[in-house]
Write an enzyme that holds these catalytic residues in place. Sequence first.
Site, PDB file in Angstrom:
ATOM      1  N   HIS A  17       0.864  -1.151   0.091  1.00 47.30           N
ATOM      2  CA  HIS A  17       0.013  -0.138   0.085  1.00 47.30           C
ATOM      3  C   HIS A  17       0.979   1.261   0.075  1.00 47.30           C
ATOM      4  CE1 HIS A  17      -3.073  -2.600   2.400  1.00 47.30           C
ATOM      5  NE2 HIS A  17      -3.618  -2.457   1.063  1.00 47.30           N
ATOM      6  N   LYS A  41     -14.905  -7.621   5.253  1.00 46.69           N
ATOM      7  CA  LYS A  41     -14.035  -8.392   5.852  1.00 46.69           C
ATOM      8  C   LYS A  41     -13.936  -8.402   7.353  1.00 46.69           C
ATOM      9  CE  LYS A  41     -11.227  -8.057   1.790  1.00 46.69           C
ATOM     10  NZ  LYS A  41     -10.034  -7.466   1.291  1.00 46.69           N
ATOM     11  N   ARG A  90      -2.152  -5.845  -8.221  1.00 48.40           N
ATOM     12  CA  ARG A  90      -0.787  -6.688  -7.917  1.00 48.40           C
ATOM     13  C   ARG A  90      -0.684  -7.419  -9.338  1.00 48.40           C
ATOM     14  NH1 ARG A  90      -3.110  -8.295  -2.250  1.00 48.40           N
ATOM     15  NH2 ARG A  90      -4.943  -8.209  -3.754  1.00 48.40           N
ATOM     16  N   SER A 128      -2.615  -7.862   3.105  1.00 47.54           N
ATOM     17  CA  SER A 128      -2.735  -7.893   4.759  1.00 47.54           C
ATOM     18  C   SER A 128      -2.899  -9.004   5.209  1.00 47.54           C
ATOM     19  CB  SER A 128      -4.073  -6.872   5.130  1.00 47.54           C
ATOM     20  OG  SER A 128      -3.705  -5.660   4.613  1.00 47.54           O
TER      21      SER A 128
HETATM   22  O1  PNS Z   1      -8.613  -3.330   0.703  1.00 47.99           O
HETATM   23  P1  PNS Z   1      -9.979  -3.939   0.047  1.00 47.99           P
HETATM   24  O2  PNS Z   1     -10.765  -4.600   1.019  1.00 47.99           O
HETATM   25  O3  PNS Z   1      -9.930  -4.294  -1.339  1.00 47.99           O
HETATM   26  O4  PNS Z   1     -11.175  -2.409  -0.190  1.00 47.99           O
HETATM   27  C1  PNS Z   1     -12.490  -2.581  -0.643  1.00 47.99           C
HETATM   28  C2  PNS Z   1     -13.269  -1.354  -0.382  1.00 47.99           C
HETATM   29  C3  PNS Z   1     -13.217  -0.919   1.049  1.00 47.99           C
HETATM   30  C4  PNS Z   1     -12.348  -0.322  -0.872  1.00 47.99           C
HETATM   31  C5  PNS Z   1     -14.470  -1.454  -1.177  1.00 47.99           C
HETATM   32  O5  PNS Z   1     -15.124  -2.676  -0.457  1.00 47.99           O
HETATM   33  C6  PNS Z   1     -15.457  -0.220  -0.713  1.00 47.99           C
HETATM   34  O6  PNS Z   1     -15.156   0.775  -1.571  1.00 47.99           O
HETATM   35  N1  PNS Z   1     -16.533  -0.431  -0.056  1.00 47.99           N
HETATM   36  C7  PNS Z   1     -17.321   0.525   0.316  1.00 47.99           C
HETATM   37  C8  PNS Z   1     -18.814   0.383  -0.197  1.00 47.99           C
HETATM   38  C9  PNS Z   1     -18.989   0.470  -1.563  1.00 47.99           C
HETATM   39  O7  PNS Z   1     -18.938   1.676  -2.069  1.00 47.99           O
HETATM   40  N2  PNS Z   1     -19.181  -0.607  -2.336  1.00 47.99           N
HETATM   41  C10 PNS Z   1     -19.786  -0.309  -3.711  1.00 47.99           C
HETATM   42  C11 PNS Z   1     -18.469  -0.401  -4.486  1.00 47.99           C
HETATM   43  S1  PNS Z   1     -18.913  -1.103  -6.017  1.00 47.99           S
END
Ligand code: PNS
Length: 160
Positions: A17, A41, A90, A128
């Site tokens: 990150h 998660k 990645r 992570s």
């Molecule tokens: O580190 P991650 O787990 O890949 O992050 C995922 C994250 C938190 C960025 C994604 O789940 C998110 O944006 N969640 C907020 C809810 C949202 O907007 N969902 C719709 C997106 S299609």
Amino acid sequence: MIKAIYPGSFDPITNGHLDIIHRASKIFNRIVVVVAENSRKKSLFSIEEKVNMIQNVIAELKNVEVQSFRGLLIDCARSNHANIILRGMRAISDFEYESQFALMNKKMAPEIETVFMVTSTRFSYLNSSIVKEVASLNGCIGELVPPFVEKMLKTKYGYS
Ligand code: PNS
């Protein structure tokens, strides 16, 4: 002014990150690292701990800040007046999920662009979950996370 949000679960932030944040801080005027409160998660760290760890490791980057958010990412982008959602990529295995995520966000907020940066090869295996697995078994994580995060992980798993 190009302002990007860099969203994620960050449980915890890793050197992968940080690699993206450092490189992106030279491209965008401002970056807001946004930590999702309603991540699907299960988290090891609380939101406060995640924000604190990120604040600590980005301290020298003057155009980067950190916040947490609840709800839709596009609403977080809009309230920050950000025109870019930044995501790290990645490997090709990330592509399917990331493109779906970007297209859904584009459908809901056509004015916001998703920009992908490819993670440096030395971090391409890193996430992570793998860091937590190694840390939980008292393995060496010194090259995977910044020292402050390493300390937090050791404390969490009772190895400090
Ligand atoms: O580190 P991650 O787990 O890949 O992050 C995922 C994250 C938190 C960025 C994604 O789940 C998110 O944006 N969640 C907020 C809810 C949202 O907007 N969902 C719709 C997106 S299609």
